[in-house]
Write a protein that holds these residues in place. Structure first.
Motif, short mmCIF file in Angstrom:
data_model
loop_
_atom_site.label_atom_id
_atom_site.label_comp_id
_atom_site.label_asym_id
_atom_site.label_seq_id
_atom_site.Cartn_x
_atom_site.Cartn_y
_atom_site.Cartn_z
N LEU A 68 46.75 47.86 33.46
CA LEU A 68 46.30 48.86 34.64
C LEU A 68 45.56 49.92 33.99
N ASP A 69 45.95 50.52 33.01
CA ASP A 69 45.41 51.35 32.29
C ASP A 69 43.95 50.94 31.51
N ALA A 70 44.20 49.68 31.13
CA ALA A 70 42.76 48.85 30.41
C ALA A 70 41.80 48.87 31.51
N ALA A 71 42.51 48.40 32.72
CA ALA A 71 41.31 48.00 33.95
C ALA A 71 40.65 49.40 34.40
N LEU A 72 41.33 50.42 34.26
CA LEU A 72 40.67 51.79 34.52
C LEU A 72 39.50 52.26 33.34
N ILE A 73 39.94 51.93 32.31
CA ILE A 73 38.83 52.19 31.15
C ILE A 73 37.83 51.10 31.04
N ALA A 74 38.23 50.00 31.50
CA ALA A 74 36.95 48.78 31.45
C ALA A 74 36.08 49.27 32.57
N ARG A 75 36.58 49.84 33.67
CA ARG A 75 35.45 50.27 34.89
C ARG A 75 34.69 51.32 34.05
N GLU A 76 34.95 52.21 33.24
CA GLU A 76 34.14 53.26 32.69
C GLU A 76 33.26 52.40 31.68
N CYS A 77 33.81 51.40 30.83
CA CYS A 77 32.94 50.90 30.17
C CYS A 77 31.45 50.10 31.12
N GLY A 78 31.91 49.69 32.06
CA GLY A 78 31.08 49.00 32.83
C GLY A 78 29.89 50.17 33.10
N ARG A 79 30.44 51.21 33.53
CA ARG A 79 29.58 52.43 34.26
C ARG A 79 28.42 52.73 33.02
N VAL A 80 28.58 52.40 31.79
CA VAL A 80 27.56 52.92 30.75
C VAL A 80 27.16 51.58 30.27
N ALA A 81 27.45 50.37 30.84
CA ALA A 81 27.04 49.25 29.84
C ALA A 81 27.31 49.19 28.60
N LEU A 82 28.45 49.20 28.30
CA LEU A 82 29.03 49.38 26.94
C LEU A 82 28.53 48.13 26.11
N ALA A 83 27.82 48.28 24.91
CA ALA A 83 27.52 47.05 24.23
C ALA A 83 28.45 46.56 23.18
N GLU A 84 29.32 47.50 22.82
CA GLU A 84 30.48 47.01 21.80
C GLU A 84 31.55 46.00 22.44
N PRO A 85 32.04 45.28 21.55
CA PRO A 85 33.24 44.42 22.32
C PRO A 85 34.42 44.92 22.34
N LEU A 86 34.61 46.16 23.03
CA LEU A 86 35.90 46.62 23.06
C LEU A 86 36.72 46.09 24.28
N VAL A 87 36.08 45.64 25.50
CA VAL A 87 36.98 44.89 26.31
C VAL A 87 37.46 43.81 26.27
N ASP A 88 36.41 43.08 25.52
CA ASP A 88 36.81 41.47 24.82
C ASP A 88 37.88 41.66 24.04
N THR A 89 37.86 42.50 23.00
CA THR A 89 38.93 42.67 21.80
C THR A 89 40.11 43.43 22.18
N ALA A 90 39.98 44.58 22.77
CA ALA A 90 41.12 45.32 22.98
C ALA A 90 41.78 45.18 24.43
N ALA A 221 45.57 44.21 38.70
CA ALA A 221 46.23 44.58 37.29
C ALA A 221 47.88 44.89 37.21
N GLN A 222 48.23 45.49 38.39
CA GLN A 222 49.72 45.81 38.84
C GLN A 222 50.29 44.37 38.78
N ALA A 223 49.78 43.58 39.45
CA ALA A 223 50.38 42.27 39.83
C ALA A 223 50.62 41.44 38.42
N MET A 224 49.67 41.76 37.49
CA MET A 224 49.86 41.01 36.16
C MET A 224 50.77 41.68 35.41
N VAL A 225 50.80 43.10 35.57
CA VAL A 225 51.91 43.88 34.71
C VAL A 225 53.30 43.39 35.02
N ASP A 226 53.36 43.23 36.52
CA ASP A 226 54.79 42.91 37.16
C ASP A 226 54.99 41.40 36.94
N GLY A 227 54.12 40.47 36.50
CA GLY A 227 54.61 39.11 36.22
C GLY A 227 54.53 38.32 37.52
#
Length: 310
Positions: A68-90, A221-227
């Protein structure tokens, strides 16, 4: 039952938004596009902020947060069209490696020394791979031919689709913001076009679609966290809703710009092209719609509030 996201999670995402807004604006996208190369300084900044450590367990040098934390930050990566492979990697590779018990590379990923974008057979390409280079509709992405040993793991597919959905919502928000700003300065018939009802309604439709897509993503995201056994259904729902909202935002922003959004001179095209690229990533629209249909029409996931909130 409290469905609100914890304040500290929102504060972290807001801090990331502020940082990226100051370091990854349109001028950076243009510079990277012209040079056809990434800027090591950008990656270093992401590492220093701790984003590569987000999901890595604490005993491997990470922060030990969740999807869930990652999804919230992935949204911010989308907002700036981040070019670095942060989402795929981390945010995609790390939780998948942890689930598989493969922890050898976690410390290197946390420190920013290693970037790893896993390959899945649902895609026709691998991001940042080592095989033959492929062209992308998005000039800021690095794609290569899918390797023969690409995974078909459903968990990897779900994580990748979830993070693509989160980025799509961020992209949609950014394109909506650009359309609103342009509507304030463009004039026709002696007044700003943002004052016309047709423009107001068009942009309101986009805002509504994004508003309905966001909670679907957080739920997935929470459904995945909760399994939960229904996690794949929620992920596919999120990918469909996010893709619909982002594509509507792209279409509407182009129309507000008088179709100039297609041109290289207008910054909008970077977000639009990333939207097109992610719409087909980690399962295209038809793929996820079919997963939702199969789940709803079967007895595996009965619908109704008594089941939704069980």
């Amino acid at each position: 039952m409290d469905f609100r996201i914890l304040e500290e999670r929102l504060e972290l995402a807001e801090a990331v938004r502020d940082y990226l807004a100051g370091t990854h604006g349109p001028e950076v996208l243009r510079r990277l596009d012209v040079r056809k190369a990434r800027d090591p300084q950008i990656w270093s900044g992401l590492v220093e902020m701790g984003l590569t450590r987000l999901l890595v367990p604490e005993d491997h040098g990470g922060l030990g947060l969740d999807l869930l934390d990652a999804a919230l930050i992935a949204r911010e990566c989308g907002r700036v069209a981040l070019a670095e492979p942060l989402v795929d990697t981390a945010f995609v590779a790390v939780p998948w490696l942890i689930a598989r018990g493969e922890e050898t590379d976690l410390a290197a990923i946390a420190s920013g020394e290693k970037a790893f974008a896993p390959a899945h057979s649902v895609n026709a390409w691998q991001a940042d791979g080592s095989c033959d280079r492929l062209e992308s509709v998005d000039p800021l992405r690095r794609l290569s031919r899918l390797p023969e040993d690409a995974s078909d793991d459903r968990l990897l597919l779900d994580i990748g689709a979830l993070m693509a959905a989160a980025q799509l919502v961020g992209l949609g928000e950014a394109m909506l913001d650009q359309a609103i700003e342009y509507s304030k300065i463009r004039e026709q018939f002696g007044q700003q076009i943002g004052g016309f009802q047709a423009i107001k309604h068009k942009l309101a439709d986009v805002a509504l679609a994004l508003e309905f897509a966001r909670p679907v993503i957080w739920r997935a995201a929470q459904a995945m966290v909760d399994g939960l056994t229904s996690a794949s259904l929620h992920v596919s729902h999120a990918k469909v809703a996010a893709t619909d909202a982002a594509m509507l935002s792209a279409e509407s922003a182009i129309q507000v710009h008088g179709a100039m959004g297609y041109t290289y001179e207008v910054d909008l095209h970077y977000w639009m092209k990333r939207c097109w690229a992610l719409a087909g990533a980690w399962g295209a629209q038809a793929f996820h719609q079919n997963r939702v249909d199969d789940a709803v029409l079967s007895d595996r996931h009965p619908i109704g509030p008594q089941h939704t909130f069980a």
